[in-house]
Every structure is written in structure tokens, then in C-alpha cells.
Scaffold this motif. Structure first.
Motif, PDB file in Angstrom:
ATOM      1  N   VAL A 136      28.840 -55.471  73.597  1.00 15.59           N
ATOM      2  CA  VAL A 136      28.825 -57.003  74.432  1.00 15.59           C
ATOM      3  C   VAL A 136      30.008 -56.915  75.335  1.00 15.59           C
ATOM      4  N   GLY A 137      30.622 -56.032  75.330  1.00 18.47           N
ATOM      5  CA  GLY A 137      31.978 -56.243  76.327  1.00 18.47           C
ATOM      6  C   GLY A 137      31.761 -55.286  77.490  1.00 18.47           C
ATOM      7  N   GLN A 138      32.718 -55.333  78.196  1.00 19.68           N
ATOM      8  CA  GLN A 138      32.752 -54.395  79.740  1.00 19.68           C
ATOM      9  C   GLN A 138      32.684 -53.235  79.313  1.00 19.68           C
ATOM     10  N   ALA A 139      32.403 -52.711  80.305  1.00 23.18           N
ATOM     11  CA  ALA A 139      32.308 -51.205  80.409  1.00 23.18           C
ATOM     12  C   ALA A 139      33.633 -50.249  80.366  1.00 23.18           C
ATOM     13  N   GLY A 140      33.628 -49.427  79.465  1.00 19.11           N
ATOM     14  CA  GLY A 140      34.997 -48.832  79.225  1.00 19.11           C
ATOM     15  C   GLY A 140      35.897 -49.358  78.226  1.00 19.11           C
ATOM     16  N   LEU A 141      35.380 -50.354  77.271  1.00 15.51           N
ATOM     17  CA  LEU A 141      36.141 -51.263  76.267  1.00 15.51           C
ATOM     18  C   LEU A 141      35.532 -50.640  74.987  1.00 15.51           C
ATOM     19  N   LEU A 142      36.450 -50.248  74.096  1.00 24.35           N
ATOM     20  CA  LEU A 142      36.268 -49.846  72.705  1.00 24.35           C
ATOM     21  C   LEU A 142      36.347 -51.047  71.949  1.00 24.35           C
ATOM     22  N   ARG A 143      35.684 -51.040  70.671  1.00 21.60           N
ATOM     23  CA  ARG A 143      35.733 -52.119  69.790  1.00 21.60           C
ATOM     24  C   ARG A 143      35.634 -51.450  68.343  1.00 21.60           C
ATOM     25  N   TYR A 144      36.295 -51.923  67.356  1.00 22.87           N
ATOM     26  CA  TYR A 144      36.546 -51.485  66.141  1.00 22.87           C
ATOM     27  C   TYR A 144      35.356 -51.817  65.160  1.00 22.87           C
ATOM     28  N   TRP A 145      34.535 -50.923  64.895  1.00 26.76           N
ATOM     29  CA  TRP A 145      33.414 -51.116  63.978  1.00 26.76           C
ATOM     30  C   TRP A 145      34.016 -50.721  62.280  1.00 26.76           C
ATOM     31  N   ASP A 146      34.086 -51.840  61.403  1.00 28.81           N
ATOM     32  CA  ASP A 146      34.661 -51.542  60.074  1.00 28.81           C
ATOM     33  C   ASP A 146      33.720 -51.199  59.063  1.00 28.81           C
ATOM     34  N   GLY A 147      32.581 -50.572  59.573  1.00 29.15           N
ATOM     35  CA  GLY A 147      31.670 -50.040  58.599  1.00 29.15           C
ATOM     36  C   GLY A 147      30.574 -51.200  58.311  1.00 29.15           C
ATOM     37  N   SER A 148      30.845 -52.345  58.371  1.00 28.57           N
ATOM     38  CA  SER A 148      29.834 -53.400  58.209  1.00 28.57           C
ATOM     39  C   SER A 148      29.712 -54.501  59.146  1.00 28.57           C
ATOM     40  N   SER A 149      30.632 -54.594  60.058  1.00 27.10           N
ATOM     41  CA  SER A 149      30.555 -55.617  61.147  1.00 27.10           C
ATOM     42  C   SER A 149      31.752 -55.097  62.082  1.00 27.10           C
ATOM     43  N   TRP A 150      31.294 -55.493  63.304  1.00 27.58           N
ATOM     44  CA  TRP A 150      32.457 -55.575  64.440  1.00 27.58           C
ATOM     45  C   TRP A 150      33.565 -56.500  64.356  1.00 27.58           C
ATOM     46  N   THR A 151      34.596 -55.974  64.687  1.00 25.18           N
ATOM     47  CA  THR A 151      35.991 -56.828  64.556  1.00 25.18           C
ATOM     48  C   THR A 151      36.401 -57.446  65.884  1.00 25.18           C
ATOM     49  N   ALA A 152      37.494 -58.183  65.930  1.00 25.83           N
ATOM     50  CA  ALA A 152      38.067 -58.440  67.155  1.00 25.83           C
ATOM     51  C   ALA A 152      38.771 -57.321  67.655  1.00 25.83           C
ATOM     52  N   HIS A 153      39.028 -56.331  67.141  1.00 21.21           N
ATOM     53  CA  HIS A 153      40.224 -55.398  67.517  1.00 21.21           C
ATOM     54  C   HIS A 153      39.524 -54.545  68.884  1.00 21.21           C
ATOM     55  N   THR A 154      39.936 -54.780  69.986  1.00 22.83           N
ATOM     56  CA  THR A 154      39.417 -53.913  70.984  1.00 22.83           C
ATOM     57  C   THR A 154      40.526 -52.990  71.812  1.00 22.83           C
ATOM     58  N   HIS A 155      40.356 -51.969  72.584  1.00 23.00           N
ATOM     59  CA  HIS A 155      41.376 -51.477  73.692  1.00 23.00           C
ATOM     60  C   HIS A 155      40.392 -50.715  74.525  1.00 23.00           C
ATOM     61  N   ALA A 156      41.088 -50.234  75.817  1.00 22.23           N
ATOM     62  CA  ALA A 156      40.523 -49.486  76.746  1.00 22.23           C
ATOM     63  C   ALA A 156      40.249 -48.138  76.482  1.00 22.23           C
ATOM     64  N   SER A 157      39.306 -47.647  76.778  1.00 25.49           N
ATOM     65  CA  SER A 157      38.831 -46.172  76.598  1.00 25.49           C
ATOM     66  C   SER A 157      39.597 -45.417  77.461  1.00 25.49           C
ATOM     67  N   VAL A 158      40.357 -44.544  77.021  1.00 27.15           N
ATOM     68  CA  VAL A 158      41.143 -43.513  77.840  1.00 27.15           C
ATOM     69  C   VAL A 158      40.351 -42.192  78.167  1.00 27.15           C
ATOM     70  N   ALA A 159      40.224 -42.065  79.320  1.00 30.19           N
ATOM     71  CA  ALA A 159      39.419 -40.652  79.576  1.00 30.19           C
ATOM     72  C   ALA A 159      40.441 -39.740  79.680  1.00 30.19           C
ATOM     73  N   PRO A 160      39.896 -38.488  79.363  1.00 31.02           N
ATOM     74  CA  PRO A 160      40.801 -37.362  79.232  1.00 31.02           C
ATOM     75  C   PRO A 160      41.350 -36.881  80.764  1.00 31.02           C
ATOM     76  N   PRO A 161      42.695 -36.527  81.081  1.00 32.39           N
ATOM     77  CA  PRO A 161      43.284 -36.150  82.161  1.00 32.39           C
ATOM     78  C   PRO A 161      42.329 -35.194  82.938  1.00 32.39           C
ATOM     79  N   ALA A 162      42.143 -35.512  83.973  1.00 32.25           N
ATOM     80  CA  ALA A 162      41.474 -34.510  84.954  1.00 32.25           C
ATOM     81  C   ALA A 162      42.205 -33.147  85.170  1.00 32.25           C
TER      82      ALA A 162
END
Length: 214
Positions: free
Chosen positions: A29-55
Motif C-alpha cells: 500500500v506504500g510508495q514504490a521502492g518501500l519495503l514493509r515487514y510481514w510478521d507471518g500473519s500481518s503487515w507491521t508498521a516497520h518500513t525502510h527503503a529498498s536498497v538496489a545493488p550497486p551498479a
């Protein structure tokens, strides 16, 4: 376990929760490139930006001009090195050649002088009539007979033989470099210089010190 990039169910359910392990996933439900933690039963409030591997860094390619410059530089360095080695080696080679030439001439001279001395010992009233060079040998002429001495060292030549009378004589040779070496009775080693002509030098003058001429 990192599952970044895996997309979980858009609307988690009990069944999907049990089937999807806990981990970081793209935020449904967030913006593109954002990761959210799934605890196995539900989405949590913890997010962080997705880090692409260095080119990967692009490989640098040398230009044609740079390659030519490197090749030319290596060739010039090789030429300079060859020049330095030649400047050292050639004088040493020439010096050794001269040393060998003089040593060969002196060795031939000693051989001739010993043979002439033997001839004088056998004929003290006159000694050899002549000493000459014939091809690759030396020849001593005495009483109509020839005594061959040799072989002659290449580049060395007989300069002459002079008889001053009273058992006084002198023989000399020239090295390949044109240097003269002489030997006379009483000499302990070859002497630099040629023998003075018997026509203008007496036995007394020769024995008094005029035994060689520069």
C-alpha cells in the motif's frame, strides 16, 4: 531471511499468512521502492527503503591514441636501453680485442726469438742469415736450410730481423693493431718498438741502448 522483491498477497488472510513467511516485502500500500515487514500473519508498521545493488563500474577502455602512446613509449625505452648497453659493451669488446691482439703478437715474437737464439747457439760465428714470413708460418734461413716455426697467429706479421754482428741481433713483429714488439739477447720480455736497421746501427750502439725504435 531477506525476501526483498517478493510480493506477498495484497490483502493478507489467514491462509496466506500461514503460507507466507515473515520478512521484508514490497509495501502493498506504500510508495514504490518501500519495503514493509510481514510478521507471518500481518503487515507491521516497520518500513525502510529498498536498497538496489550497486551498479557495476563501467570498464575503462583505452583510446587508440593512448595505446599508440604506450607502444611508442615502450619502443623508445627499448631503443634507449639497447643504446646504453651498446655504449658499454662495444668499448669493452674493442679493448679486449686489442689485448688479445697484443698478446698474440708477443707470443709469436717469443716463439721466433727462442728459435733464433737456438740457431745462434748452433752457429755462433754468424747466426741465421734471414727470418721471413711465409703464409701462416715463419721461416729461419741458415746455411741453405730452412727451419719452419709456427703457426703464425692470424693478424700478426713479421716486422724484420736485424743482425748487428758479434752475436747481437734483434727480431720484431707487428700486432693486428699495427703495434711493434721486439726481442733481442738480454731482454726478459718483449719490448715495445721495432729494431733499428743494421745498416745504421752497430752492435756497440745497439747494446748501449739503441735496441729499439719507436
Amino acid at each position: 531471511m531477506d525476501h526483498a522483491g517478493t510480493t506477498p498477497p495484497a490483502v493478507p488472510t489467514y491462509d496466506s499468512a500461514s503460507a507466507t513467511p515473515a520478512g521484508w516485502y514490497a509495501d502493498p500500500v506504500g510508495q514504490a521502492g518501500l519495503l514493509r515487514y510481514w510478521d507471518g500473519s500481518s503487515w507491521t508498521a516497520h518500513t525502510h527503503a529498498s536498497v538496489a545493488p550497486p551498479a557495476a563500474a563501467p570498464k575503462r577502455r583505452l583510446s587508440a591514441g593512448a595505446i599508440i602512446a604506450i607502444v611508442v613509449g615502450a619502443v623508445l625505452a627499448g631503443i634507449v636501453l639497447i643504446g646504453i648497453l651498446a655504449a658499454i659493451a662495444i668499448p669493452l669488446y674493442l679493448q679486449q680485442q686489442q689485448i688479445d691482439s697484443e698478446a698474440a703478437a708477443q707470443a709469436d715474437l717469443v716463439t721466433i726469438a727462442v728459435a733464433v737464439s737456438d740457431q745462434w747457439a748452433d752457429r755462433p760465428w754468424g747466426g741465421p742469415a734471414a727470418v721471413r714470413e711465409e703464409g701462416d708460418v715463419y721461416v729461419i734461413r741458415q746455411d741453405g736450410a730452412n727451419t719452419t716455426i709456427g703457426p703464425r697467429t692470424g693478424g700478426t706479421h713479421l716486422g724484420g730481423y736485424e743482425s748487428y754482428g758479434d752475436g747481437v741481433w734483434c727480431v720484431w713483429v707487428e700486432s693486428a693493431d699495427g703495434n711493434a714488439w721486439s726481442w733481442a739477447p738480454g731482454d726478459a720480455a718483449p719490448v715495445a718498438g721495432w729494431c733499428p736497421p743494421a745498416e745504421t746501427t752497430t752492435a756497440e750502439e745497439f747494446s748501449a741502448g739503441a735496441n729499439t725504435a719507436a
